[in-house]
Write a protein that holds these residues in place. Structure first.
Motif, PDB file in Angstrom:
ATOM      1  N   LEU A   1       5.042   9.430  -0.984  1.00  0.00           N
ATOM      2  CA  LEU A   1       4.412   8.108  -0.945  1.00  0.00           C
ATOM      3  C   LEU A   1       4.861   7.162  -2.267  1.00  0.00           C
ATOM      4  O   LEU A   1       5.243   6.118  -1.970  1.00  0.00           O
ATOM      5  CB  LEU A   1       2.827   8.169  -1.268  1.00  0.00           C
ATOM      6  CG  LEU A   1       2.134   6.679  -1.100  1.00  0.00           C
ATOM      7  CD1 LEU A   1       2.219   5.960   0.370  1.00  0.00           C
ATOM      8  CD2 LEU A   1       0.366   6.876  -1.038  1.00  0.00           C
ATOM      9  N   GLY A   2       5.017   7.769  -3.408  1.00  0.00           N
ATOM     10  CA  GLY A   2       5.570   7.107  -4.530  1.00  0.00           C
ATOM     11  C   GLY A   2       7.062   6.966  -4.208  1.00  0.00           C
ATOM     12  O   GLY A   2       7.498   5.577  -4.589  1.00  0.00           O
ATOM     13  N   TRP A   3       7.856   7.662  -3.466  1.00  0.00           N
ATOM     14  CA  TRP A   3       9.316   7.543  -3.224  1.00  0.00           C
ATOM     15  C   TRP A   3       9.352   6.252  -2.307  1.00  0.00           C
ATOM     16  O   TRP A   3      10.213   5.361  -2.594  1.00  0.00           O
ATOM     17  CB  TRP A   3       9.926   8.449  -2.703  1.00  0.00           C
ATOM     18  CG  TRP A   3      11.323   8.570  -2.384  1.00  0.00           C
ATOM     19  CD1 TRP A   3      11.887   8.123  -1.229  1.00  0.00           C
ATOM     20  CD2 TRP A   3      12.445   8.586  -3.170  1.00  0.00           C
ATOM     21  NE1 TRP A   3      13.219   7.990  -1.146  1.00  0.00           N
ATOM     22  CE2 TRP A   3      13.718   8.531  -2.495  1.00  0.00           C
ATOM     23  CE3 TRP A   3      12.446   9.008  -4.713  1.00  0.00           C
ATOM     24  CZ2 TRP A   3      14.914   8.502  -3.332  1.00  0.00           C
ATOM     25  CZ3 TRP A   3      13.793   9.142  -5.201  1.00  0.00           C
ATOM     26  CH2 TRP A   3      14.909   8.697  -4.526  1.00  0.00           C
ATOM     27  N   ARG A   4       8.468   6.149  -1.550  1.00  0.00           N
ATOM     28  CA  ARG A   4       8.228   5.024  -0.358  1.00  0.00           C
ATOM     29  C   ARG A   4       7.974   3.659  -0.986  1.00  0.00           C
ATOM     30  O   ARG A   4       8.784   2.599  -0.783  1.00  0.00           O
ATOM     31  CB  ARG A   4       7.209   5.234   0.670  1.00  0.00           C
ATOM     32  CG  ARG A   4       7.174   4.229   1.707  1.00  0.00           C
ATOM     33  CD  ARG A   4       6.158   4.750   2.643  1.00  0.00           C
ATOM     34  NE  ARG A   4       5.707   3.644   3.774  1.00  0.00           N
ATOM     35  CZ  ARG A   4       5.926   3.531   4.825  1.00  0.00           C
ATOM     36  NH1 ARG A   4       6.403   4.805   5.235  1.00  0.00           N
ATOM     37  NH2 ARG A   4       5.596   2.657   5.668  1.00  0.00           N
ATOM     38  N   LEU A   5       7.091   3.579  -2.027  1.00  0.00           N
ATOM     39  CA  LEU A   5       6.746   2.529  -2.555  1.00  0.00           C
ATOM     40  C   LEU A   5       7.753   1.940  -3.596  1.00  0.00           C
ATOM     41  O   LEU A   5       7.956   0.945  -3.892  1.00  0.00           O
ATOM     42  CB  LEU A   5       5.354   2.726  -3.466  1.00  0.00           C
ATOM     43  CG  LEU A   5       4.110   2.969  -2.393  1.00  0.00           C
ATOM     44  CD1 LEU A   5       2.835   3.338  -3.209  1.00  0.00           C
ATOM     45  CD2 LEU A   5       3.967   1.823  -1.461  1.00  0.00           C
ATOM     46  N   LEU A   6       8.461   2.799  -4.489  1.00  0.00           N
ATOM     47  CA  LEU A   6       9.398   2.546  -5.377  1.00  0.00           C
ATOM     48  C   LEU A   6      10.728   2.071  -4.698  1.00  0.00           C
ATOM     49  O   LEU A   6      11.609   1.417  -5.595  1.00  0.00           O
ATOM     50  CB  LEU A   6       9.619   3.633  -6.559  1.00  0.00           C
ATOM     51  CG  LEU A   6       8.448   3.961  -7.101  1.00  0.00           C
ATOM     52  CD1 LEU A   6       8.440   5.126  -8.154  1.00  0.00           C
ATOM     53  CD2 LEU A   6       8.013   2.712  -7.926  1.00  0.00           C
ATOM     54  N   GLY A   7      11.227   2.772  -3.497  1.00  0.00           N
ATOM     55  CA  GLY A   7      12.401   2.861  -3.291  1.00  0.00           C
ATOM     56  C   GLY A   7      12.655   1.586  -2.048  1.00  0.00           C
ATOM     57  O   GLY A   7      11.559   1.233  -1.337  1.00  0.00           O
TER      58      GLY A   7
END
Length: 187
Positions: free
Chosen positions: A66-72
């Protein structure tokens, strides 16, 4: 290519997507199997320990995903997708994440109802934060099963939609989540 591009998902997103999918299906099967074990079965204690440990690792993986999805950046929707398909995709993805976290939370409430932490393969423990709810393990167990069935069912619909895009619409939706979605690589 590790990061997402405008036309396809990067290796990190692809690996995290398929890893979560495989682990969810595996945990679902293990969970259904282990609740039928009796005290004298060899796996009576081992199966729940594996289920709990992998569940905690899944929580960490989903949080990372989820963090990867939100940041990238996310690849842009395909031009062939209608407005209603895009809306359904957004709602479905939000529900998948919500169900993932709800299943894992309810699982932790089952596992820590007696006040003991969740041991993760001897590497670390997750403390019991909520332990004094009436009938916590039983109620959380019922909720956990309902949520897990809902999650796997929605994931199945998600997979069918990807196959529909691939086989009927013949677009690059599925190929993008395989890391092969750029127009130059499309079939």
């Amino acid at each position: 290519m590790l990061r997402n591009r405008h036309d396809t998902y990067g290796l990190v997103a692809v690996i995290l997507h398929w890893l979560v999918a495989l682990v969810v299906v595996g945990l679902f099967g293990l969970g259904l199997w282990m609740v039928e074990l009796t005290y004298y079965d060899d796996w009576y204690r081992r199966a729940p320990a594996i289920h709990k440990g992998v569940g905690v690792l899944l929580f960490l993986t989903v949080t990372l995903r989820l963090g990867w999805r939100l940041l990238g950046p996310r690849p842009a929707p395909l031009a062939t997708h209608s407005v209603w398909e895009r809306r359904i995709a957004r709602v479905t993805h939000a529900l998948l994440y919500a169900l993932l976290f709800a299943v894992m939370l309810s699982g932790s409430l089952i596992s820590t109802a007696d006040g003991r932490p969740i041991d993760v393969f001897g590497l670390f423990s997750v403390p019991a934060l909520i332990t004094d709810l009436p009938d916590q393990a039983d109620i959380a167990g019922e909720v956990h099963l309902i949520l897990a069935i809902s999650l796997v069912s929605l994931a199945g619909v998600h997979a069918l939609a990807a196959l529909k895009h691939h086989l009927i619409d013949r677009d690059r939706t599925l190929l993008r989540m395989l890391g092969r979605g750029s127009a130059s690589k499309a079939r």
